[in-house]
Design a protein around this motif. Sequence first.
Motif, PDB file in Angstrom:
ATOM      1  N   UNK A 173       0.847  -1.207   0.000  1.00 54.31           N
ATOM      2  CA  UNK A 173       0.000   0.000   0.000  1.00 54.31           C
ATOM      3  C   UNK A 173       0.876   1.248   0.000  1.00 54.31           C
ATOM      4  N   UNK A 174       1.932   1.210   0.798  1.00 48.78           N
ATOM      5  CA  UNK A 174       2.862   2.337   0.861  1.00 48.78           C
ATOM      6  C   UNK A 174       3.511   2.588  -0.490  1.00 48.78           C
ATOM      7  N   UNK A 207       7.350  11.048  -2.209  1.00 44.09           N
ATOM      8  CA  UNK A 207       6.627   9.953  -2.848  1.00 44.09           C
ATOM      9  C   UNK A 207       7.549   8.854  -3.339  1.00 44.09           C
ATOM     10  N   UNK A 208       8.655   9.232  -3.969  1.00 46.12           N
ATOM     11  CA  UNK A 208       9.587   8.209  -4.450  1.00 46.12           C
ATOM     12  C   UNK A 208      10.235   7.465  -3.281  1.00 46.12           C
ATOM     13  N   UNK A 245      10.157   3.468  -2.764  1.00 49.91           N
ATOM     14  CA  UNK A 245      11.357   2.654  -2.548  1.00 49.91           C
ATOM     15  C   UNK A 245      11.208   1.793  -1.303  1.00 49.91           C
ATOM     16  N   UNK A 246      10.843   2.427  -0.192  1.00 56.10           N
ATOM     17  CA  UNK A 246      10.715   1.684   1.068  1.00 56.10           C
ATOM     18  C   UNK A 246       9.620   0.625   0.953  1.00 56.10           C
ATOM     19  N   UNK A 247       8.472   1.012   0.406  1.00 59.31           N
ATOM     20  CA  UNK A 247       7.363   0.079   0.281  1.00 59.31           C
ATOM     21  C   UNK A 247       7.678  -1.097  -0.622  1.00 59.31           C
ATOM     22  N   UNK A 248       8.388  -0.859  -1.711  1.00 60.12           N
ATOM     23  CA  UNK A 248       8.716  -1.940  -2.648  1.00 60.12           C
ATOM     24  C   UNK A 248       9.657  -2.958  -2.030  1.00 60.12           C
ATOM     25  N   UNK A 307       7.836  -4.884   0.580  1.00 60.78           N
ATOM     26  CA  UNK A 307       6.895  -5.816  -0.045  1.00 60.78           C
ATOM     27  C   UNK A 307       7.589  -7.123  -0.409  1.00 60.78           C
ATOM     28  N   UNK A 308       8.751  -7.028  -1.037  1.00 58.43           N
ATOM     29  CA  UNK A 308       9.499  -8.233  -1.405  1.00 58.43           C
ATOM     30  C   UNK A 308       9.969  -8.987  -0.167  1.00 58.43           C
ATOM     31  N   UNK A 309      10.494  -8.244   0.813  1.00 60.43           N
ATOM     32  CA  UNK A 309      11.001  -8.893   2.018  1.00 60.43           C
ATOM     33  C   UNK A 309       9.923  -9.621   2.795  1.00 60.43           C
ATOM     34  N   UNK A 310       8.755  -8.972   2.951  1.00 65.46           N
ATOM     35  CA  UNK A 310       7.658  -9.593   3.695  1.00 65.46           C
ATOM     36  C   UNK A 310       7.105 -10.813   2.960  1.00 65.46           C
ATOM     37  N   UNK A 311       7.018 -10.736   1.638  1.00 64.50           N
ATOM     38  CA  UNK A 311       6.485 -11.863   0.873  1.00 64.50           C
ATOM     39  C   UNK A 311       7.414 -13.068   0.958  1.00 64.50           C
TER      40      UNK A 311
END
Length: 381
Positions: free
Chosen positions: A272-273, A296-297, A301-304, A307-311
């Motif tokens: 979402x972030x 925003x960027x 960056x942080x959200x992406x 996202x990969x790490x949590x998945x």
Amino acid sequence: MIEYELLKIIWWVLVGVLLIGFALTDGFDMGSMALMPFVGKDDEERRAAINTIAPHWDGNQVWFITAGGALFAAWPMVYATAFSGMYWALLLVLFALFLRPVGFDYRSKLENTKWRNAWDWGLCIGGAVPALVFGVAFGNMFLGVPFTLDETVRSTYTGSFFELLNPFALVCGLVSLTMLAAHGGAWLMLRTEGALRTRSAQATRYMGILFLICFLGAGAWLYFGNIEGYTLVTPYDTNGVANPLAKEVLTDANHGWMNNYSIYPITILAPVMAIIGGIIVVLASTKNKAGLSFLGTSFAVIGSILTAGFALFPFLMPSSIHPNISLTMWDAVSSQMTLSVMTVAACIFVPLILAYTTWCYYKMWGVITKKHIQDHTHSLY
């Protein structure tokens, strides 16, 4: 001494922090240079773009070096398997990065248009290629890496360089490239003025749109595309000694990598972030708001990365050949003593790096103009 299980979690978090720090700082370095030949229409504009990162680009690479060192010290099996198996991909990144220091130092030594144009494209390659390859590497983590371990835990990689360039991984590479290009464009908006800033805002908007398309596309592919996700069979001794051969892993092609978002609902904040960050980038760059675009960027960056790490959690390097030997944060880790010593060192040096970096940006902040380039033509990059 801190409990071994807790140390493993601490270093999973710390390596993630180092990767985010690298993407946030060296990311806009690479992104701005990837855009530089396109947004800079004359030599002075290109020099202005280069000199927005001139005082910091080499210092920012400390995050990259530190992340690599932390990977080697905390997860030596992952380091050994990745660096031996993905050797040609890592060499490609290394040789692309070679173009950066020599490009910065030699580009403006000669007042020759062909000479400078050649180095401009070299700097562009030095920014774009690593950004793309890092995303491709993350994409291959979701697909699994073709490696095996023998009874002595010695790894053997059975794939090839071109197998890494599969369609899903390339989409993930585009996520990384467009994200960092947008980050670099927002940085140029902050540090330049006039036509260069306007073109940087346009490039940031386009990259933000492409990032959203690629990020959502990769997520949909992961959810609907029959990509097998891995799940660690429990109960599993998370406090035990490192032994990647002593576990059982289940594979699931039905939204497998999305299971963590159901188990830990708070992790949904990461994608979402990233999406909100991408939307902010598009809207803010349309209004030519540099600070909001950079925020925003940064969110993207942080959200992406989260996202990969949590998945993937707790997997670090899944094996596509034998899922049971996949490397995880629980069993591909250094000894308790090593992690304890590293934790003490990190508590001392990470805050120092953060403080010094912040001070450097504070002291060297300012807008780079054409007049500034003209007045210091022999003392700037």
